[in-house]
Enzyme design. Sequence first.
Site, short mmCIF file in Angstrom:
data_model
loop_
_atom_site.label_atom_id
_atom_site.label_comp_id
_atom_site.label_asym_id
_atom_site.label_seq_id
_atom_site.Cartn_x
_atom_site.Cartn_y
_atom_site.Cartn_z
N ILE A 161 0.87 -1.19 0.00
CA ILE A 161 0.00 0.00 0.00
C ILE A 161 0.90 1.23 0.00
CG2 ILE A 161 -1.93 1.14 1.15
CD1 ILE A 161 -2.28 -1.41 2.84
N GLU A 215 6.40 -15.51 12.13
CA GLU A 215 7.77 -16.00 12.31
C GLU A 215 7.77 -17.11 13.37
OE1 GLU A 215 10.75 -14.04 11.39
OE2 GLU A 215 9.60 -12.56 10.26
N LYS A 230 6.46 0.77 12.61
CA LYS A 230 5.76 1.31 11.43
C LYS A 230 5.01 2.60 11.80
CE LYS A 230 5.11 -3.30 9.47
NZ LYS A 230 4.18 -4.44 9.47
#
Length: 448
Positions: A161, A215, A230
């Site tokens: 995005i 993970e 982020k």
Amino acid sequence: MNSEPLPLCNWFGETPKRGVMARGKRPVRSARVAECRVGLVGFGTVGRSVARILCERAPASLRLTHVCSRRIRRRELDWLPEDVRWTDDVNELLSSNVDVVVELVGGLEPAGEWIRSALRAGKSVVTANKRLIAHCGPELLELAHQMGGQLAFGASVAGGIPVISALQDGLAGDCLLQVRGILNGTCNYVLTEIESAGVSLAAAVEEAQKLGFAEADPSEDLDGLDAAAKLAILARAGLRVQLRVEDVLRRSIRDVAAIDFRYARELGCTIRQVSRAEVSGDSVFAAVQPALVPLPSPLARVQGSQNLVIATGEFGGETVFSGFGAGGDPTAVAVVSDLVSLAKANTNGARPAAARAPKEIRSDFFSPHYVRFTVKDRPGIIASLAAVFSEHQINIDSVLQKPGYPKSSLPFVIAFEACSAALLEQALDKVRPMEFFVQPPVSLPVLN
Ligand SMILES: NC(=O)c1ccc[n+]([C@@H]2O[C@H](COP(=O)([O-])OP(=O)(O)OC[C@H]3O[C@@H](n4cnc5c(N)ncnc54)[C@H](OP(=O)(O)O)[C@@H]3O)[C@@H](O)[C@H]2O)c1
């Protein structure tokens, strides 16, 4: 860029030149003019996808000339043109004539040092490395500017995005007040799996690991560190405030259970890991936490590993961006888009608007709250709890209790009217030692 500036190039409408594949031979590309030479470091999930796009679909002005990979051997790839230099020595790539280094290794070091070396050598850099950009973004941008190069990191938040360029450039005409969204696809997958299949968090995490969405150690995702990095990048790009990862209030999603979704439904909500940063005057508040979100909200509709960002501007109101937040191909699209922009810009780095240091980082917020209590039942429990909340001037909105649970471990929920999260935490500290609890209370804000 290198000593020679990149040529101005606009390839829209140009047919991409593909490699000519002879039987049994690697593709060979015809010579092109006005090329931006690209060197790729890191040939993992994203690196491989970037290389493929650059070799098979890239605009004519981008040319992959070098790849540095430790583990993969060139002979394993029959689609790589013969003229791409393959090396396991990063210094060979950094000292070559590439114009742009694409760093897709991840982590703070040695990626950070490689990026600094590339910038010092006058090259531009494209990276998807959210950890590095969250921690060292301003320093690296400054270095890029001093050296006349550029640093682009559109893939570092929300994968495919194009949210960073949208906030930085697309909404530059507004004054953004708040950015919130779902920035971690692993958490969103886990929460939507608990919601739809009614499984435990451990089972949902295991499923996510099997499908490659989580993970082996999912702590950075579940405990909000990934989303906090982020959010710090988004706050700089959109709200123009310097926010460190440590400034972001973080709460894990580990306490959320299937029963919370059932109670949340009763309140017209579902549960998501919500990242949110907002400015008010000289202060900023930023948090990553599981929260109840009303069912009609775009946040509630994000399913699986998708991402979504809502930017709220003073003039333009809400703008919503959504799509694939991770995965090799979507993230590679963001990396190649950054390369396209760099080559088109051909400048020595128009710096993004500077981010200012806020005077205050707020850690408290007001909202309605949901608290699940699990108790060994006996008369007077609600009265004991109500006394503490009333002492703290916190108003109870409703009490919900679903039938069918044993008295030895009975869950019920208290929904609180809007109050300070810090004040509610003080009240919960007082009730936690009460002898009837079978497990600690689970408290979630209710966002509107
Ligand atoms: N995967 C996604 O969906 C996604 C989404 C958004 C952003 N990102 C970001 O994109 C970057 C790359 O992610 P990825 O998923 O592609 O990672 P990955 O699959 O683990 O690939 C990393 C690559 O870097 C190489 N590498 C690691 N340490 C190295 C070292 N010291 N020297 C040389 N090579 C080294 C690895 O080589 P070996 O194989 O030899 O170890 C591998 O080729 C990260 O910053 C990540 O945060 C990823």
